[in-house]
Design an enzyme around this catalytic site. Structure first.
Site, short mmCIF file in Angstrom:
data_model
loop_
_atom_site.label_atom_id
_atom_site.label_comp_id
_atom_site.label_asym_id
_atom_site.label_seq_id
_atom_site.Cartn_x
_atom_site.Cartn_y
_atom_site.Cartn_z
N ARG A 59 0.84 -1.21 0.00
CA ARG A 59 0.00 0.00 0.00
C ARG A 59 0.87 1.25 0.00
NH1 ARG A 59 -3.84 -0.25 4.74
NH2 ARG A 59 -4.58 1.73 3.92
N ASP A 94 -2.89 7.80 3.69
CA ASP A 94 -2.18 8.43 2.58
C ASP A 94 -1.94 9.91 2.90
OD1 ASP A 94 -5.33 8.44 1.01
OD2 ASP A 94 -4.24 10.29 1.44
N HIS A 109 -5.71 7.70 12.23
CA HIS A 109 -5.33 6.29 12.11
C HIS A 109 -3.87 6.13 11.66
CE1 HIS A 109 -9.81 4.97 11.57
NE2 HIS A 109 -9.50 5.29 12.80
N CYS A 117 9.11 2.39 15.71
CA CYS A 117 10.00 1.39 16.31
C CYS A 117 9.39 0.89 17.62
CB CYS A 117 11.38 1.99 16.59
SG CYS A 117 12.50 0.79 17.35
N THR A 176 -16.68 8.34 3.74
CA THR A 176 -16.47 7.28 4.73
C THR A 176 -17.77 6.50 4.92
OG1 THR A 176 -15.71 6.75 6.97
CG2 THR A 176 -16.91 8.82 6.70
N ASN A 201 -20.91 11.86 0.30
CA ASN A 201 -20.49 10.48 0.08
C ASN A 201 -21.08 9.95 -1.22
OD1 ASN A 201 -18.85 8.42 1.55
ND2 ASN A 201 -20.73 7.19 1.27
N LEU A 202 -20.40 8.95 -1.80
CA LEU A 202 -20.89 8.41 -3.09
C LEU A 202 -22.33 7.91 -2.96
CD1 LEU A 202 -19.93 7.84 -5.98
CD2 LEU A 202 -19.30 5.53 -5.23
C1 BV8 Z 1 -10.44 1.64 19.26
C2 BV8 Z 1 -5.63 1.17 9.78
C3 BV8 Z 1 -10.36 1.98 21.64
C4 BV8 Z 1 -4.74 1.86 8.85
C5 BV8 Z 1 -7.97 1.21 10.34
C6 BV8 Z 1 -17.18 1.50 19.49
C7 BV8 Z 1 -16.33 2.47 20.04
C8 BV8 Z 1 -14.96 2.34 19.90
C9 BV8 Z 1 -14.42 1.23 19.23
C10 BV8 Z 1 -15.24 0.28 18.70
C11 BV8 Z 1 -16.63 0.41 18.82
N1 BV8 Z 1 -17.18 -0.66 18.22
C12 BV8 Z 1 -16.21 -1.43 17.70
C13 BV8 Z 1 -15.01 -0.92 17.99
C14 BV8 Z 1 -13.71 -1.51 17.63
C15 BV8 Z 1 -13.20 -1.07 16.26
C16 BV8 Z 1 -14.27 -0.93 15.23
O1 BV8 Z 1 -14.74 0.16 14.96
N2 BV8 Z 1 -14.63 -2.04 14.61
C17 BV8 Z 1 -15.62 -1.98 13.55
C18 BV8 Z 1 -15.22 -2.92 12.43
C19 BV8 Z 1 -16.97 -2.31 14.16
N3 BV8 Z 1 -12.48 0.18 16.39
C20 BV8 Z 1 -11.19 0.15 16.77
O2 BV8 Z 1 -10.61 -0.86 17.08
C21 BV8 Z 1 -10.46 1.48 16.85
N4 BV8 Z 1 -9.78 1.60 18.12
O3 BV8 Z 1 -11.63 1.54 19.30
O4 BV8 Z 1 -9.66 1.84 20.41
C22 BV8 Z 1 -11.00 3.35 21.71
C23 BV8 Z 1 -12.36 3.47 22.01
C24 BV8 Z 1 -12.95 4.73 22.06
C25 BV8 Z 1 -12.20 5.86 21.83
C26 BV8 Z 1 -10.85 5.72 21.54
C27 BV8 Z 1 -10.25 4.46 21.44
C28 BV8 Z 1 -9.37 1.58 15.79
C29 BV8 Z 1 -9.99 1.69 14.44
C30 BV8 Z 1 -8.87 1.95 13.39
C31 BV8 Z 1 -8.62 0.69 12.62
N5 BV8 Z 1 -7.66 0.96 11.55
N6 BV8 Z 1 -7.04 1.41 9.42
C32 BV8 Z 1 -4.99 1.35 7.48
O5 BV8 Z 1 -4.72 0.17 7.26
O6 BV8 Z 1 -5.45 2.15 6.66
S1 BV8 Z 1 -9.60 1.31 9.91
C33 BV8 Z 1 -9.86 1.54 8.27
O7 BV8 Z 1 -11.27 1.75 8.11
C34 BV8 Z 1 -9.20 2.75 7.67
O8 BV8 Z 1 -8.58 3.60 8.58
C35 BV8 Z 1 -10.40 3.47 7.06
O9 BV8 Z 1 -10.19 4.80 6.92
C36 BV8 Z 1 -11.42 3.14 8.05
C37 BV8 Z 1 -12.84 3.47 7.74
O10 BV8 Z 1 -13.11 3.04 6.43
P1 BV8 Z 1 -13.53 4.17 5.36
O11 BV8 Z 1 -12.45 5.18 5.29
O12 BV8 Z 1 -14.89 4.64 5.66
O13 BV8 Z 1 -13.47 3.34 4.02
P2 BV8 Z 1 -14.61 2.35 3.46
O14 BV8 Z 1 -14.02 1.59 2.33
O15 BV8 Z 1 -15.24 1.61 4.61
O16 BV8 Z 1 -15.74 3.33 2.89
C38 BV8 Z 1 -15.45 4.15 1.80
C39 BV8 Z 1 -16.64 5.07 1.62
O17 BV8 Z 1 -16.33 5.98 0.57
C40 BV8 Z 1 -17.89 4.32 1.20
O18 BV8 Z 1 -18.99 4.82 1.96
C41 BV8 Z 1 -18.07 4.66 -0.26
O19 BV8 Z 1 -19.43 4.78 -0.63
C42 BV8 Z 1 -17.42 6.00 -0.34
N7 BV8 Z 1 -16.84 6.30 -1.67
C43 BV8 Z 1 -16.24 5.44 -2.53
N8 BV8 Z 1 -15.85 6.13 -3.63
C44 BV8 Z 1 -16.19 7.42 -3.44
C45 BV8 Z 1 -16.82 7.54 -2.19
N9 BV8 Z 1 -17.28 8.72 -1.73
C46 BV8 Z 1 -17.13 9.80 -2.51
N10 BV8 Z 1 -16.52 9.76 -3.73
C47 BV8 Z 1 -16.05 8.59 -4.22
N11 BV8 Z 1 -15.48 8.57 -5.43
#
Ligand code: BV8
Length: 228
Positions: A59, A94, A109, A117, A176, A201-202
């Site tokens: 990536r 990015d 993120h 490190c 998002t 959003n799309l």
């Molecule tokens: C944490 C790593 C404790 C880097 C990523 C409730 C509260 C807190 C936490 C949780 C909770 N419930 C569950 C959790 C745990 C978990 C979580 O959320 N799980 C999910 C699956 C249910 N969260 C965590 O573990 C987080 N940490 O909670 O710590 C805490 C608690 C409270 C407060 C503080 C701390 C850590 C989450 C981070 C994980 N790391 N990435 C990397 O590899 O990139 S997440 C990953 O998903 C990316 O960062 C990404 O940005 C993120 C979200 O995805 P999107 O950006 O939305 O991308 P996606 O493909 O999903 O969607 C794209 C959208 O764009 C679509 O809607 C599409 O229609 C649209 N689109 C497409 N093309 C276009 C467009 N829009 C406009 N124009 C276009 N052309």
């Protein structure tokens, strides 16, 4: 936007999609090629570091060949000319916001441009690969990982984000899916504090129902229209 002074903008993978960077959950997105549990958790890194390091090396290399698009450019113009507070909180690793010229950017993120490190806890700008276990420039240990926030890890600068949300007059979410917390919860935080909320959003996202207004279309069209 006459009565608006402070703006918080949340961006996700959709803002970089038209630059050719894979999103996570769209058809053929990153997570379809890789199970999240396999590549974006500390447990995955402990279990199979080569798989995780390869995923991020791939990536990091791909991102460096991409260019900012009209949505990044419009946000950079807004940042440069905005009279009040403005914070672009991006979930993306990015650097296209910065390469478009934006300055007030917060990578909640992490960023693909740093290596972290795990021996001496320093972060170093990094554009190469990590799979070959390079030595840490600070402590020489071969203990570098991507400086990205994995599932189960604390996102960066949460206090600063919540403070900005409390002081905002407008919260805009761009590109998002609303699938990942705590970012997906920002719109509810904003509404609880009587902040106006707009989604660009799309298509409808998992959080669309929480926004006062939700506009659907490609970011390269919606964002310049909103900014101008
Ligand atoms: C944490 C790593 C404790 C880097 C990523 C409730 C509260 C807190 C936490 C949780 C909770 N419930 C569950 C959790 C745990 C978990 C979580 O959320 N799980 C999910 C699956 C249910 N969260 C965590 O573990 C987080 N940490 O909670 O710590 C805490 C608690 C409270 C407060 C503080 C701390 C850590 C989450 C981070 C994980 N790391 N990435 C990397 O590899 O990139 S997440 C990953 O998903 C990316 O960062 C990404 O940005 C993120 C979200 O995805 P999107 O950006 O939305 O991308 P996606 O493909 O999903 O969607 C794209 C959208 O764009 C679509 O809607 C599409 O229609 C649209 N689109 C497409 N093309 C276009 C467009 N829009 C406009 N124009 C276009 N052309």
């Amino acid at each position: 936007m006459a009565d608006i002074r402070n703006i918080v903008i949340l961006t996700g993978a959709g803002v970089s999609a038209e630059s050719g960077i894979d999103t996570f959950r769209d058809a053929g997105g990153l997570w379809e090629q890789h199970r999240v549990e396999d590549v974006a958790t500390p447990e995955a890194f402990a279990r199979d570091p080569d798989l995780v390091l390869n995923f991020y090396d791939m990536r990091r290399e791909a991102i460096q060949t991409k260019q900012p698009n009209a949505a990044h450019d419009a946000l950079a113009r807004l940042d440069a000319g905005w009279h009040g507070d403005l914070l672009i909180v991006t979930q993306n690793v990015d650097d296209l916001h910065e390469r478009a010229g934006a300055h007030r950017v917060l990578h909640m993120h992490g960023t693909h441009l740093n290596a972290w490190c795990t021996a001496c806890d320093t972060r170093t700008p990094w554009t190469g690969t990590l799979i070959d276990r390079p030595h840490c420039p600070s402590c020489d240990a071969q203990a570098l990982r991507p400086d990205v926030v994995w599932f189960g890890e604390m996102p960066y600068e949460m206090d600063r984000i919540y403070t900005a949300l409390r002081q905002a007059d407008l919260f805009v979410s761009i590109g998002t899916s609303g699938a990942v917390y705590p970012a997906a919860g920002f719109v509810q935080e904003a509404r609880d504090m009587r902040v106006r909320t707009l989604e660009l959003n799309l298509e409808a996202s998992m959080g669309s129902r929480w926004f006062h207004e939700s506009r659907h279309g490609p970011a390269t069209q919606l964002v310049p229209q909103w900014v101008e």
